[in-house]
Design a protein around this motif. Structure first.
Motif, PDB file in Angstrom:
ATOM      1  N   GLN A 164      28.160  38.379   1.055  1.00 22.05           N
ATOM      2  CA  GLN A 164      27.555  38.343   2.383  1.00 22.05           C
ATOM      3  C   GLN A 164      26.980  36.959   2.652  1.00 22.05           C
ATOM      4  O   GLN A 164      26.231  36.412   1.837  1.00 22.05           O
ATOM      5  CB  GLN A 164      26.457  39.401   2.498  1.00 22.05           C
ATOM      6  N   THR A 219      35.198  41.621   6.001  1.00 17.08           N
ATOM      7  CA  THR A 219      34.846  43.032   6.163  1.00 17.08           C
ATOM      8  C   THR A 219      35.097  43.517   7.591  1.00 17.08           C
ATOM      9  O   THR A 219      34.721  44.634   7.947  1.00 17.08           O
ATOM     10  CB  THR A 219      33.381  43.303   5.775  1.00 17.08           C
ATOM     11  N   TYR A 242      34.339  37.404   2.479  1.00 26.49           N
ATOM     12  CA  TYR A 242      33.120  36.699   2.900  1.00 26.49           C
ATOM     13  C   TYR A 242      32.825  37.094   4.333  1.00 26.49           C
ATOM     14  O   TYR A 242      33.667  36.921   5.219  1.00 26.49           O
ATOM     15  CB  TYR A 242      33.302  35.193   2.786  1.00 26.49           C
ATOM     16  N   ASP A 243      31.624  37.633   4.558  1.00 25.50           N
ATOM     17  CA  ASP A 243      31.290  38.107   5.899  1.00 25.50           C
ATOM     18  C   ASP A 243      29.780  38.263   5.990  1.00 25.50           C
ATOM     19  O   ASP A 243      29.110  38.484   4.986  1.00 25.50           O
ATOM     20  CB  ASP A 243      31.964  39.457   6.180  1.00 25.50           C
ATOM     21  N   CYS A 244      29.261  38.182   7.216  1.00 23.05           N
ATOM     22  CA  CYS A 244      27.839  38.446   7.402  1.00 23.05           C
ATOM     23  C   CYS A 244      27.542  39.934   7.314  1.00 23.05           C
ATOM     24  O   CYS A 244      26.408  40.339   7.036  1.00 23.05           O
ATOM     25  CB  CYS A 244      27.354  37.891   8.742  1.00 23.05           C
ATOM     26  N   ALA A 245      28.553  40.771   7.535  1.00 26.34           N
ATOM     27  CA  ALA A 245      28.390  42.224   7.479  1.00 26.34           C
ATOM     28  C   ALA A 245      28.813  42.744   6.112  1.00 26.34           C
ATOM     29  O   ALA A 245      29.739  42.216   5.492  1.00 26.34           O
ATOM     30  CB  ALA A 245      29.224  42.889   8.565  1.00 26.34           C
ATOM     31  N   PRO A 246      28.154  43.793   5.616  1.00 28.08           N
ATOM     32  CA  PRO A 246      28.551  44.372   4.326  1.00 28.08           C
ATOM     33  C   PRO A 246      29.859  45.139   4.439  1.00 28.08           C
ATOM     34  O   PRO A 246      30.360  45.397   5.549  1.00 28.08           O
ATOM     35  CB  PRO A 246      27.390  45.312   4.001  1.00 28.08           C
TER      36      PRO A 246
END
Length: 324
Positions: free
Chosen positions: A54, A9, A30-34
């Motif tokens: 996430q 993202t 795949y990311d920690c942020a939406p």
């Protein structure tokens, strides 16, 4: 193909996702942020082929389970893109995310027979060599200096060594001075391009005043994404590292002037002697990167130069001003 983009993202991840979806691939981000709201509005036609997960890039167990679901390709795009301030504040974190977090992913890719892994590295890996050569090709010796540069070069060597040890089909790309849609600074990225800073000034209703012309081999993000897509799809790449660049140096000032000419009332110029500007340069001068390898093997060259990318970015900006 089923493709997962780690760091999906983020700036490069979203540009790559758009290209891959348009080429009929299934994409997991795949990311920690939406997914940013503007991207949610831009990608509705791909809902059946787009998945967003996430999670933390250091969650080896969760990532193992995700990869076990079956993927044809993985893109390693999660990174801390650190300037000097972030480098001072998060030295260990830069190395942890940019190098060490990749290792469980590479091992999972080997265990679950992922066909291709592409590691997104950076022109910064050339480091001090960028001032000692007229053109940088993939055989130019690297001399990384900053912790970010050291981490990207180390990631290349780690990816290559895993391939040698375990037989994985892994490669790295060195991205040069990328700018364009979906760029945004944040907690893991404190080196926005001059083009982003120019547009941010315009969005505030201010002239874009540059401290320097900012000459680099600037590369429009959708062009870079097309190159990465070609490497993902390639049957048998002949090399394990590729430069991705416009291959031509031009100034951010020239780009800003071209953009401003398309909009009444906008101005981009150099700062007068003693005049202050909020726009900052990141990284010193270096030679442009050769793209002969990508051109000879895949017929790829960047399509949009200075004026063309300014026009394309103008059209995008009119729809997404709120993201700048």
């Amino acid at each position: 193909m089923k493709i997962i983009i780690f760091g999906g993202t983020g700036f490069i991840g979203l540009n790559l996702a758009e290209v891959l979806l348009a080429r009929d691939h299934d994409v997991t981000l795949y990311d920690c942020a939406p997914l940013p709201p503007a991207a949610q509005r831009s990608l509705p036609n791909y809902r059946e082929r787009l998945k967003v997960v996430q999670g933390d890039i250091t969650d080896a167990e969760g990532i193992e389970g995700l990869i076990a679901g079956g993927y044809d390709a993985i893109v390693l795009g999660a990174a801390i893109t650190a300037g000097e301030e972030l480098e001072r504040a998060s030295t260990a974190r830069v190395l942890e995310i940019n190098v060490m977090a990749q290792i469980p992913i590479l091992l999972a890719a080997i265990r679950h027979r992922v066909r291709r892994v592409v590691n997104l590295s950076s022109a910064s890996a050339y480091g001090a060599s960028g001032t000692r050569f007229d053109v940088l090709d993939e055989e130019t010796p690297c001399d990384p200096v900053s912790f970010y540069a050291v981490s990207k070069f180390t990631s290349e060597r780690s990816v290559a060594r895993h391939a040698e040890l375990f037989g994985g089909d892994f490669l790295s790309v060195r991205l040069s001075a990328v700018f364009g849609p979906w760029e945004r600074p944040g907690a893991v990225r404190d080196t926005p391009s001059l083009q982003f800073q120019i547009l941010a000034a315009f969005a505030r209703g201010e002239p874009a005043i540059l401290p320097d012309a900012g000459v680099k081999d600037w590369t429009y993000a959708p062009d870079a994404a097309e190159a990465v897509a070609k490497l993902i799809e390639a049957e048998r790449p002949r090399h394990r590292i590729y430069n991705i660049s416009s291959g031509t140096a031009w100034s951010a000032l020239q780009w800003g002037e071209a953009f401003a000419a398309l909009h009444r009332g906008l101005q981009c110029r150099l700062a007068a002697p003693g005049e202050k500007t909020e726009i900052k340069l990141h990284g010193g001068d270096r030679a442009p990167m050769s793209v002969a390898r990508m051109a000879d093997e895949f017929g790829w060259r960047a399509r949009l130069g200075c004026a063309e990318s300014a026009a394309a970015m103008s059209a995008w900006w009119m729809q997404h001003k709120e993201t700048i």
